[in-house]
Design a protein around this motif. Structure first.
Motif, PDB file in Angstrom:
ATOM      1  N   PHE A 110       0.848  -1.193   0.000  1.00 16.89           N
ATOM      2  CA  PHE A 110       0.000   0.000   0.000  1.00 16.89           C
ATOM      3  C   PHE A 110       0.887   1.247   0.000  1.00 16.89           C
ATOM      4  N   THR A 111       0.525   2.224  -0.851  1.00 16.95           N
ATOM      5  CA  THR A 111       1.311   3.464  -0.940  1.00 16.95           C
ATOM      6  C   THR A 111       0.993   4.355   0.258  1.00 16.95           C
ATOM      7  N   LEU A 112       2.072   4.714   0.970  1.00 17.92           N
ATOM      8  CA  LEU A 112       1.927   5.534   2.174  1.00 17.92           C
ATOM      9  C   LEU A 112       1.259   6.870   1.844  1.00 17.92           C
ATOM     10  N   TRP A 113       0.315   7.253   2.669  1.00 18.19           N
ATOM     11  CA  TRP A 113      -0.462   8.508   2.646  1.00 18.19           C
ATOM     12  C   TRP A 113      -1.540   8.523   1.563  1.00 18.19           C
ATOM     13  N   LYS A 114      -1.344   7.754   0.477  1.00 17.62           N
ATOM     14  CA  LYS A 114      -2.358   7.749  -0.579  1.00 17.62           C
ATOM     15  C   LYS A 114      -3.333   6.600  -0.354  1.00 17.62           C
ATOM     16  N   GLU A 115      -2.764   5.407  -0.155  1.00 16.02           N
ATOM     17  CA  GLU A 115      -3.621   4.227   0.042  1.00 16.02           C
ATOM     18  C   GLU A 115      -3.714   3.808   1.507  1.00 16.02           C
ATOM     19  N   VAL A 116      -2.751   4.269   2.289  1.00 19.65           N
ATOM     20  CA  VAL A 116      -2.761   3.921   3.709  1.00 19.65           C
ATOM     21  C   VAL A 116      -2.265   5.117   4.528  1.00 19.65           C
ATOM     22  N   LEU A 117      -2.918   5.325   5.662  1.00 21.52           N
ATOM     23  CA  LEU A 117      -2.454   6.331   6.626  1.00 21.52           C
ATOM     24  C   LEU A 117      -1.872   5.607   7.831  1.00 21.52           C
ATOM     25  N   VAL A 118      -0.767   6.123   8.340  1.00 18.28           N
ATOM     26  CA  VAL A 118      -0.225   5.624   9.601  1.00 18.28           C
ATOM     27  C   VAL A 118      -0.517   6.710  10.641  1.00 18.28           C
ATOM     28  N   ALA A 119      -1.388   6.373  11.597  1.00 21.05           N
ATOM     29  CA  ALA A 119      -1.932   7.404  12.484  1.00 21.05           C
ATOM     30  C   ALA A 119      -1.053   7.728  13.679  1.00 21.05           C
ATOM     31  N   GLN A 120      -0.048   6.903  13.946  1.00 17.53           N
ATOM     32  CA  GLN A 120       0.839   7.207  15.071  1.00 17.53           C
ATOM     33  C   GLN A 120       2.258   7.325  14.551  1.00 17.53           C
ATOM     34  N   THR A 121       3.001   8.273  15.142  1.00 17.52           N
ATOM     35  CA  THR A 121       4.407   8.380  14.771  1.00 17.52           C
ATOM     36  C   THR A 121       5.198   7.477  15.707  1.00 17.52           C
ATOM     37  N   ALA A 122       5.196   6.182  15.407  1.00 18.65           N
ATOM     38  CA  ALA A 122       5.903   5.208  16.250  1.00 18.65           C
ATOM     39  C   ALA A 122       6.355   4.048  15.369  1.00 18.65           C
ATOM     40  N   PRO A 123       7.562   3.517  15.657  1.00 16.87           N
ATOM     41  CA  PRO A 123       8.043   2.404  14.840  1.00 16.87           C
ATOM     42  C   PRO A 123       7.274   1.122  15.137  1.00 16.87           C
ATOM     43  N   ALA A 124       7.273   0.212  14.165  1.00 18.97           N
ATOM     44  CA  ALA A 124       6.607  -1.089  14.382  1.00 18.97           C
ATOM     45  C   ALA A 124       7.163  -2.092  13.386  1.00 18.97           C
ATOM     46  N   ASN A 125       7.169  -3.324  13.811  1.00 19.68           N
ATOM     47  CA  ASN A 125       7.588  -4.443  12.965  1.00 19.68           C
ATOM     48  C   ASN A 125       6.612  -5.566  13.217  1.00 19.68           C
ATOM     49  N   ILE A 126       5.641  -5.716  12.320  1.00 18.24           N
ATOM     50  CA  ILE A 126       4.516  -6.622  12.600  1.00 18.24           C
ATOM     51  C   ILE A 126       4.355  -7.610  11.466  1.00 18.24           C
ATOM     52  N   ASN A 127       4.137  -8.854  11.837  1.00 20.20           N
ATOM     53  CA  ASN A 127       3.663  -9.832  10.859  1.00 20.20           C
ATOM     54  C   ASN A 127       2.574 -10.608  11.586  1.00 20.20           C
ATOM     55  N   ALA A 128       1.322 -10.325  11.259  1.00 24.15           N
ATOM     56  CA  ALA A 128       0.247 -10.855  12.097  1.00 24.15           C
ATOM     57  C   ALA A 128      -0.957 -11.276  11.264  1.00 24.15           C
ATOM     58  N   PRO A 129      -1.650 -12.305  11.738  1.00 23.98           N
ATOM     59  CA  PRO A 129      -2.884 -12.702  11.063  1.00 23.98           C
ATOM     60  C   PRO A 129      -3.969 -11.633  11.243  1.00 23.98           C
ATOM     61  N   ILE A 130      -4.828 -11.536  10.232  1.00 23.64           N
ATOM     62  CA  ILE A 130      -5.886 -10.523  10.241  1.00 23.64           C
ATOM     63  C   ILE A 130      -7.184 -11.127  10.754  1.00 23.64           C
ATOM     64  N   VAL A 131      -7.872 -10.385  11.615  1.00 26.01           N
ATOM     65  CA  VAL A 131      -9.195 -10.803  12.070  1.00 26.01           C
ATOM     66  C   VAL A 131     -10.132  -9.611  11.951  1.00 26.01           C
ATOM     67  N   LEU A 132     -11.385  -9.869  11.590  1.00 22.13           N
ATOM     68  CA  LEU A 132     -12.360  -8.790  11.415  1.00 22.13           C
ATOM     69  C   LEU A 132     -13.150  -8.594  12.706  1.00 22.13           C
ATOM     70  N   PHE A 133     -13.202  -7.385  13.154  1.00 19.68           N
ATOM     71  CA  PHE A 133     -13.916  -7.058  14.390  1.00 19.68           C
ATOM     72  C   PHE A 133     -15.157  -6.280  13.976  1.00 19.68           C
ATOM     73  N   GLU A 134     -16.289  -6.973  13.864  1.00 17.97           N
ATOM     74  CA  GLU A 134     -17.449  -6.367  13.208  1.00 17.97           C
ATOM     75  C   GLU A 134     -18.229  -5.440  14.110  1.00 17.97           C
ATOM     76  N   ASN A 135     -18.334  -5.817  15.342  1.00 15.71           N
ATOM     77  CA  ASN A 135     -19.232  -5.062  16.210  1.00 15.71           C
ATOM     78  C   ASN A 135     -18.557  -4.832  17.545  1.00 15.71           C
ATOM     79  N   ILE A 136     -18.392  -3.575  17.881  1.00 16.29           N
ATOM     80  CA  ILE A 136     -17.661  -3.218  19.096  1.00 16.29           C
ATOM     81  C   ILE A 136     -18.297  -3.818  20.345  1.00 16.29           C
TER      82      ILE A 136
END
Ligand SMILES: [Zn+2]
Length: 490
Positions: A110-136
């Motif tokens: 994903f192209t940074l700022w155009k297709e994706v926003l990073v909302a926190q100015t903090a480093p991260a290194n993540i490789n994680a499975p995706i889960v959908l959280f439908e209802n709070i």
């Protein structure tokens, strides 16, 4: 007849005393030096596109500051910054997301700022499975170790605030993120709703710029956190059918200059002239950002050229007739980056800290109803000197007689206005401090905050109010005391 009557009264003891008091409090001849035509001329120059929005840390801020120092000299101000100059330079430290950061879902980048926003100015290194959280409200899914996809909604968020679109992404984070992160989520992927789509382009300039502070040195860096990222609304299907988020977000940390501009008019009293009343404003604004129509220059005419030119007019007034104490004028840099110039100056004043008897700060004083204005720091828990507040209220009664708003200084007010200008670091550091404002308007922090929208007559009356207050404080025998037990709610 009239004169005779006066001289008779003056001879009687009690009335003689009160006449002396009146004479002492009477506003100086300097008031005549505050002129609408000067305010207007200075305002149109400072808020001109020529200075490109005066963004802190850019050449535009330096350019406007050097130009301003010439105007200060012409107004009769002496240099009171470092090394015999009008300037006090300081370093901002800036953290921003590196352009080399990468975000992938499955194998798609994903192209940074155009297709994706990073909302926190903090480093991260993540490789994680995706889960959908439908209802709070359904918290039966296991989010531990997962990248959680949330289709956001504005339900339960109070958007009856200034700049709701620009603040929306932050409100959404506060609504969902703490709970999910507490439950072990390692990343959050927000899917934009209509409001967030509107918010997206307005947030990019601030997100790209990152975070600024004055306190952290070169070795200090932000710690890694669960990243919060935003995708456009049309990505929901793709994300739902994907299995893995890979995020490598790095943060750059670098030094950046800003400047406070400082001048003074010496007082006349041999002893009291070693003390200062500090008039405070900020010269920076937001530079060039998200366009409204064809205009992308955030000129900041009300915010805060209005107070900048008011302070210059007040300096002319004190030059015309100095008071007993000295008058110190600080045009802070980098206010818009988080009150950085005032954080710096209140901790590193160019005159002895204990010699500053009060801080009279202004921010945005040229808009809204001609007859109304606000004084913040006037009510507990924001009030730190009832002596100073009483002088400001008396100055209003003697001069412009504004109808004073009392709601915006309350703890319960949604805008938290008290916490948003340069008096705050001073109040926290134990200087008696008040804040003059004519409050928010729809052009706030947009390119429409232009000089031609300023009510020059009102600006002149606000200037008069600050000057009259300052005139009392420079001449009063006993300096304003701090209230005991001053404690802000945050
Ligand atoms: Zn501002």
């Amino acid at each position: 007849m009239y004169h005779q009557k006066i001289s008779f009264i003056v001879l009687t003891g009690v009335l003689f005393f009160s006449t002396t008091l009146v004479a002492q409090n009477k506003v100086g001849n300097g008031l005549k030096a505050i002129k609408e035509e000067d305010l207007k001329k200075d305002l149109y120059e400072m808020a001109d596109d020529h200075f490109a929005g005066r963004e802190a840390g850019t050449l535009d801020e330096l350019k406007v500051s050097v130009w301003w120092a010439d105007k200060m000299r012409a107004a009769g101000l002496k240099p009171a910054g470092d090394d015999g100059t009008y300037f006090q330079f300081f370093s901002m430290w800036r953290n921003r997301i590196s352009a080399s950061s990468s975000i992938k879902i499955n194998n798609r980048s994903f192209t940074l700022w155009k297709e994706v926003l990073v909302a926190q100015t903090a480093p991260a290194n993540i490789n994680a499975p995706i889960v959908l959280f439908e209802n709070i409200s359904k918290d039966n899914i296991d989010v531990k170790g997962k990248a959680v996809v949330v289709k956001v909604s504005k339900d339960g968020i109070n958007l009856n605030v200034s700049l709701p679109e620009r603040r929306y992404l932050g409100y959404v984070s506060r609504k969902y993120a703490p709970d999910l992160i507490n439950k072990g989520a390692v990343a959050i992927i927000f899917i934009a709703d209509d409001m967030a789509e509107k918010s997206w382009l307005q947030n990019v300039p601030a997100m790209r710029r990152g975070l600024y502070d004055v306190s952290s040195g070169p070795s200090e860096n932000v710690s890694a956190r669960a990243p919060i990222i935003w995708l456009h609304s049309n990505e929901l299907n793709f994300v739902q059918s994907s299995s893995t988020l890979t995020a490598n977000i790095s943060v750059e940390h670098f030094e950046y200059p800003s400047v406070n501009i400082v001048g003074k008019i010496d007082g006349t009293d041999a002893t009291l002239s070693k003390e200062y009343v500090l008039f405070s404003g900020h010269q920076d604004h937001d530079g060039i950002r998200y366009p409204y129509g064809t205009d992308s220059i955030y000129n900041g005419a009300d915010d805060n050229a209005s107070v900048s030119v008011a302070l210059l007019a007040i300096a002319r007034a004190f030059h015309q007739q100095p008071g007993k104490r000295s008058a110190l004028f600080v045009w802070h840099g980098a206010e818009e980056r988080g009150l950085l110039g005032s954080k710096w100056y209140s901790a590193h004043p160019t005159v002895p800290k204990e010699s500053i008897v009060a801080v009279l700060n202004g921010d945005m004083i040229g808009r809204n109803n001609p007859d109304s204005a606000a004084l913040l720091g006037a009510q507990p828990p924001h009030r730190n000197s009832i002596d100073l507040v009483n002088m400001a209220l008396a100055a209003n009664n003697e001069g412009p007689k504004f109808k004073l708003d009392t709601l915006w200084d309350k703890v319960t007010h949604v805008e938290g206005w008290y916490f948003r200008s340069d008096h705050l670091p001073y109040a926290r550091a134990g200087y008696p401090a008040i804040f003059y404002s004519t409050l928010l308007h729809p052009d706030y922090h947009t390119p429409m905050d232009e000089a031609n929208r300023i009510d020059i007559k009102k600006l002149a009356r606000m200037t008069e109010w600050m000057y009259r207050t300052g005139w009392k404080v420079v001449n009063v025998i006993e300096r304003p005391k701090l209230d005991p037990n001053f404690k802000l709610e945050r």
